[in-house]
Design an enzyme around this catalytic site. Structure first.
Site, PDB file in Angstrom:
ATOM      1  N   LYS A  46      13.103  -5.652   8.663  1.00 54.21           N
ATOM      2  CA  LYS A  46      11.550  -5.481   8.285  1.00 54.21           C
ATOM      3  C   LYS A  46      10.519  -4.652   9.635  1.00 54.21           C
ATOM      4  CE  LYS A  46       8.775  -9.174   9.390  1.00 54.21           C
ATOM      5  NZ  LYS A  46       7.616  -8.848  10.343  1.00 54.21           N
ATOM      6  N   ASN A  47      11.176  -5.152  10.912  1.00 54.45           N
ATOM      7  CA  ASN A  47      10.453  -4.727  11.990  1.00 54.45           C
ATOM      8  C   ASN A  47      10.630  -3.242  12.590  1.00 54.45           C
ATOM      9  OD1 ASN A  47       8.940  -7.051  11.883  1.00 54.45           O
ATOM     10  ND2 ASN A  47      10.082  -8.036  13.710  1.00 54.45           N
ATOM     11  N   CYS A 100      -3.086 -15.356  14.314  1.00 53.04           N
ATOM     12  CA  CYS A 100      -2.354 -15.941  13.043  1.00 53.04           C
ATOM     13  C   CYS A 100      -1.794 -16.963  13.490  1.00 53.04           C
ATOM     14  CB  CYS A 100      -1.570 -14.858  12.259  1.00 53.04           C
ATOM     15  SG  CYS A 100       0.051 -14.523  13.514  1.00 53.04           S
ATOM     16  N   ARG A 160      -2.621 -13.318  19.382  1.00 50.88           N
ATOM     17  CA  ARG A 160      -2.394 -11.871  19.184  1.00 50.88           C
ATOM     18  C   ARG A 160      -3.498 -10.782  19.741  1.00 50.88           C
ATOM     19  NH1 ARG A 160       1.921 -11.994  14.443  1.00 50.88           N
ATOM     20  NH2 ARG A 160       2.955 -10.524  15.877  1.00 50.88           N
ATOM     21  N   ASP A 171      11.817 -14.777  17.381  1.00 55.11           N
ATOM     22  CA  ASP A 171      11.902 -14.641  15.915  1.00 55.11           C
ATOM     23  C   ASP A 171      13.045 -15.616  15.594  1.00 55.11           C
ATOM     24  OD1 ASP A 171      10.779 -11.408  15.857  1.00 55.11           O
ATOM     25  OD2 ASP A 171       9.626 -13.405  15.567  1.00 55.11           O
ATOM     26  N   ARG A 225       7.607 -12.369   2.689  1.00 55.71           N
ATOM     27  CA  ARG A 225       7.198 -11.192   3.673  1.00 55.71           C
ATOM     28  C   ARG A 225       8.181 -10.666   4.327  1.00 55.71           C
ATOM     29  NH1 ARG A 225       2.391 -12.217   7.576  1.00 55.71           N
ATOM     30  NH2 ARG A 225       3.173 -10.246   8.330  1.00 55.71           N
TER      31      ARG A 225
HETATM   32  C1  EPZ Z   1       6.573  -7.886  17.294  1.00 48.12           C
HETATM   33  O1  EPZ Z   1       5.166  -8.318  17.097  1.00 48.12           O
HETATM   34  C2  EPZ Z   1       7.049  -8.275  15.806  1.00 48.12           C
HETATM   35  N1  EPZ Z   1       6.534  -7.804  14.776  1.00 48.12           N
HETATM   36  C3  EPZ Z   1       7.101  -9.994  15.983  1.00 48.12           C
HETATM   37  O2  EPZ Z   1       7.992 -10.352  14.650  1.00 48.12           O
HETATM   38  C4  EPZ Z   1       7.856 -10.521  16.994  1.00 48.12           C
HETATM   39  O3  EPZ Z   1       7.895 -11.927  17.086  1.00 48.12           O
HETATM   40  C5  EPZ Z   1       7.183 -10.016  18.626  1.00 48.12           C
HETATM   41  O4  EPZ Z   1       7.184  -8.507  18.400  1.00 48.12           O
HETATM   42  C6  EPZ Z   1       7.889 -10.474  19.715  1.00 48.12           C
HETATM   43  O5  EPZ Z   1       9.034 -10.034  19.388  1.00 48.12           O
HETATM   44  C7  EPZ Z   1       6.855  -6.491  14.273  1.00 48.12           C
HETATM   45  O6  EPZ Z   1       7.593  -5.952  15.072  1.00 48.12           O
HETATM   46  C8  EPZ Z   1       6.166  -5.983  13.334  1.00 48.12           C
HETATM   47  P1  EPZ Z   1       4.150  -8.514  20.862  1.00 48.12           P
HETATM   48  P2  EPZ Z   1       4.293  -7.783  18.084  1.00 48.12           P
HETATM   49  O7  EPZ Z   1       3.121  -7.439  21.061  1.00 48.12           O
HETATM   50  O8  EPZ Z   1       4.336  -6.464  18.379  1.00 48.12           O
HETATM   51  C9  EPZ Z   1       1.081 -10.379  23.583  1.00 48.12           C
HETATM   52  C10 EPZ Z   1       8.036 -11.569  12.624  1.00 48.12           C
HETATM   53  O9  EPZ Z   1       8.296 -12.688  12.346  1.00 48.12           O
HETATM   54  N2  EPZ Z   1       0.245  -9.201  23.449  1.00 48.12           N
HETATM   55  O10 EPZ Z   1       5.481  -8.199  21.345  1.00 48.12           O
HETATM   56  O11 EPZ Z   1       2.909  -8.171  17.632  1.00 48.12           O
HETATM   57  C11 EPZ Z   1       1.384 -11.209  22.536  1.00 48.12           C
HETATM   58  O12 EPZ Z   1      -0.055 -12.164  22.204  1.00 48.12           O
HETATM   59  C12 EPZ Z   1       7.032 -10.850  13.590  1.00 48.12           C
HETATM   60  O13 EPZ Z   1       8.875 -10.502  12.039  1.00 48.12           O
HETATM   61  C13 EPZ Z   1      -0.931  -9.105  24.201  1.00 48.12           C
HETATM   62  O14 EPZ Z   1      -1.363 -10.018  24.931  1.00 48.12           O
HETATM   63  O15 EPZ Z   1       4.248  -9.022  19.258  1.00 48.12           O
HETATM   64  C14 EPZ Z   1       2.540 -11.868  22.589  1.00 48.12           C
HETATM   65  O16 EPZ Z   1       2.218 -13.057  23.613  1.00 48.12           O
HETATM   66  C15 EPZ Z   1       6.091 -12.243  14.248  1.00 48.12           C
HETATM   67  N3  EPZ Z   1      -1.741  -8.146  24.072  1.00 48.12           N
HETATM   68  C16 EPZ Z   1       3.064 -10.884  23.662  1.00 48.12           C
HETATM   69  O17 EPZ Z   1       2.377 -10.125  23.966  1.00 48.12           O
HETATM   70  C17 EPZ Z   1      -1.317  -7.094  23.025  1.00 48.12           C
HETATM   71  O18 EPZ Z   1      -2.145  -6.041  23.201  1.00 48.12           O
HETATM   72  C18 EPZ Z   1       4.323 -10.098  22.930  1.00 48.12           C
HETATM   73  O19 EPZ Z   1       3.850  -9.770  21.535  1.00 48.12           O
HETATM   74  C19 EPZ Z   1      -0.338  -7.041  22.480  1.00 48.12           C
HETATM   75  C20 EPZ Z   1       0.334  -8.318  22.554  1.00 48.12           C
END
Ligand code: EPZ
Length: 429
Positions: A26-27, A121, A126, A314, A407
């Site tokens: 998915k990712n 969420c 996020r 995850d 999903r």
């Molecule tokens: C990706 O989400 C994945 N989704 C998530 O999988 C996964 O849990 C996550 O990476 C971490 O590995 C997809 O790839 C579609 P991040 P993403 O930005 O990119 C903070 C699933 O179940 N952050 O790497 O949204 C954030 O709050 C999903 O498949 C900021 O602070 O995650 C988090 O604490 C859930 N500011 C950390 O970074 C920003 O602008 C890592 O989040 C962006 C993120």
């Protein structure tokens, strides 16, 4: 229409046998679908999983004017070239955090993009600060409206030096695609290293993009100054998170289960821990076989989630279920998201002994037998974890709002039934 899964638990028995195939990631496929915007011709994607998030991304692209077609089982052709508009639909965008990945390609190509506040969420707030500051560094202006952001770069995006304070996965993917179309060279530093990002970057290079440093925390991207790329066929890599979830199920209830069509090295952080815990695991090139292990021989271990190649957030939820079933005390430190341990309260209702110290830390005492219950699936990964808990529990469980599971996991009840799980999808009121 709300659907639920009704599961007859195995009551601790280890009876599952057979093969379970892993679907496309998915990712990986979501950013690849978004990349259709930066191509000059229709993009063909193969090994695409039949999951809700793929349908949502298709709808988002169609709303923008793209034409998406499922040409055969797990194969799509997306014509992003015909897109004329870069205002993302508010309702659709809020259904899936990954919609934000579209912002980079849209801004790079149309010099303007409007998208709604993504909203937090269940797993956390996020924020999107990394996206907004990155676009400003590339010469765009950010106008925050009540419900949305309007980001514009009338002169087009220019290459910039962007350091990610956090190695964000979707921010890395978004700025790789923005950098590919920008004028000049972009340096991305502290880029996330997830296999899905490497797959996207390598695919774009195969289509003519100039990206150096793939697989390292520093990428150098030489932009095309707005010239679109010519697409090759995108083959979705196996889903390492499905692989991890199935490993946990097999370790807890498997007699002899083989996980096929997977990339074992992408989930090494988990297989390594399960092997040290005492699970009998045989790793081949694209499959992992899990054989019956006496549960009393399995040992507890600690987990601390970390960006790739560390322990993936995850698969934290399914692994917590495993830790409730092995002897000893284990400590879980969820470092990535502040809401990802909330689901443990449902496990406690099923009989688990879990103490939540704060939003990020929990202690588990095992083993504890689990009893079937009615639960709500809170997010994609916790939903799957509760399903695994229901399968090993004694008695009947009902898991409601399984849209979340759909999903991220393609028709999971069919693949689990093939292993011997007694699971039914029922329509609610
Ligand atoms: C990706 O989400 C994945 N989704 C998530 O999988 C996964 O849990 C996550 O990476 C971490 O590995 C997809 O790839 C579609 P991040 P993403 O930005 O990119 C903070 C699933 O179940 N952050 O790497 O949204 C954030 O709050 C999903 O498949 C900021 O602070 O995650 C988090 O604490 C859930 N500011 C950390 O970074 C920003 O602008 C890592 O989040 C962006 C993120």
């Amino acid at each position: 229409m709300k659907e639920s899964f009704v599961v007859e638990g195995l009551g601790g028995k280890r009876t599952l046998v057979g093969e379970i195939p892993v679907r496309g990631s998915k990712n990986a496929v979501l950013p690849a679908m978004a990349s259709s915007i930066i191509f000059n011709a229709p993009l063909r994607l193969t090994n695409v999983p039949d999951i809700e998030d793929v349908y949502r991304m298709s709808e988002l692209l169609e709303h923008l004017g793209a034409k998406t077609e499922k040409v055969k089982k797990r194969e799509y052709v997306i014509n992003g070239h015909d897109i004329k508009d870069s205002v993302m639909d508010e309702v659709l965008s809020k259904k899936m955090r990954a919609s934000i990945i579209l912002s980079g390609p849209l801004l790079a190509r149309f010099k303007k993009v409007t998208f709604p506040h993504p909203g937090g969420c269940v797993i956390g707030a996020r924020p999107i600060d990394l996206f907004l500051s990155g676009f400003e560094k590339m010469g765009a202006t950010v106008d925050e409206k009540k419900e949305s952001f309007v980001i514009s770069a009338p002169k087009g995006l220019r290459g910039a030096n962007i350091f990610f304070a956090i190695p964000s996965v979707t921010a890395s993917e978004t700025f790789i695609m923005a950098g590919v179309l920008a004028k000049g060279t972009t340096f991305l530093k502290n880029v996330a290293l997830e296999p899905e990002i490497t797959a996207l970057a390598e695919f774009l290079v195969s289509c003519g993009a100039k990206i150096k440093g793939i697989g390292t925390p520093v990428l150098e991207i030489t932009g095309t100054n707005g010239k679109l790329l010519t697409p090759k066929i995108y083959k979705t890599i196996p889903d390492r998170l499905e692989t991890g979830s199935f490993l946990i199920l097999a370790a807890l209830a498997g007699k002899d289960v083989t996980i096929t069509h997977c990339h074992p090295e992408h989930i090494e952080a988990l297989t390594d821990l399960l092997i040290s815990s005492g699970v009998s695991i045989e790793i081949a090139k694209s499959s992992i076989r899990v054989k019956h292990t006496e549960k009393s021989k399995l040992k507890a271990f600690n987990i601390k989630t970390h960006e790739y190649p560390g322990f993936p957030t995850d698969v934290q939820a399914p692994t917590v279920v495993y830790l409730t079933q092995v002897k000893g005390e284990s400590f879980v430190f969820e470092t990535i998201f502040e809401g990802r341990l909330q689901f443990t309260q449902d496990l406690v209702k099923m009989g688990a002994d879990i103490k939540l110290w704060d939003a990020h830390r929990a202690t588990i005492q095992g083993p504890t037998p689990l009893k079937g219950r009615e639960v709500e699936g809170p997010d994609i990964r916790a939903g799957l974890a509760l399903l695994v808990a229901a399968i090993i529990a004694k008695g009947t469980s009902t898991i409601n709002s399984i849209y979340y599971i759909d999903r991220g996991y393609e028709r999971i009840e069919e693949r689990f039934s093939a292993l011997g799980v007694d699971i039914k999808r029922v329509s609610g009121e």
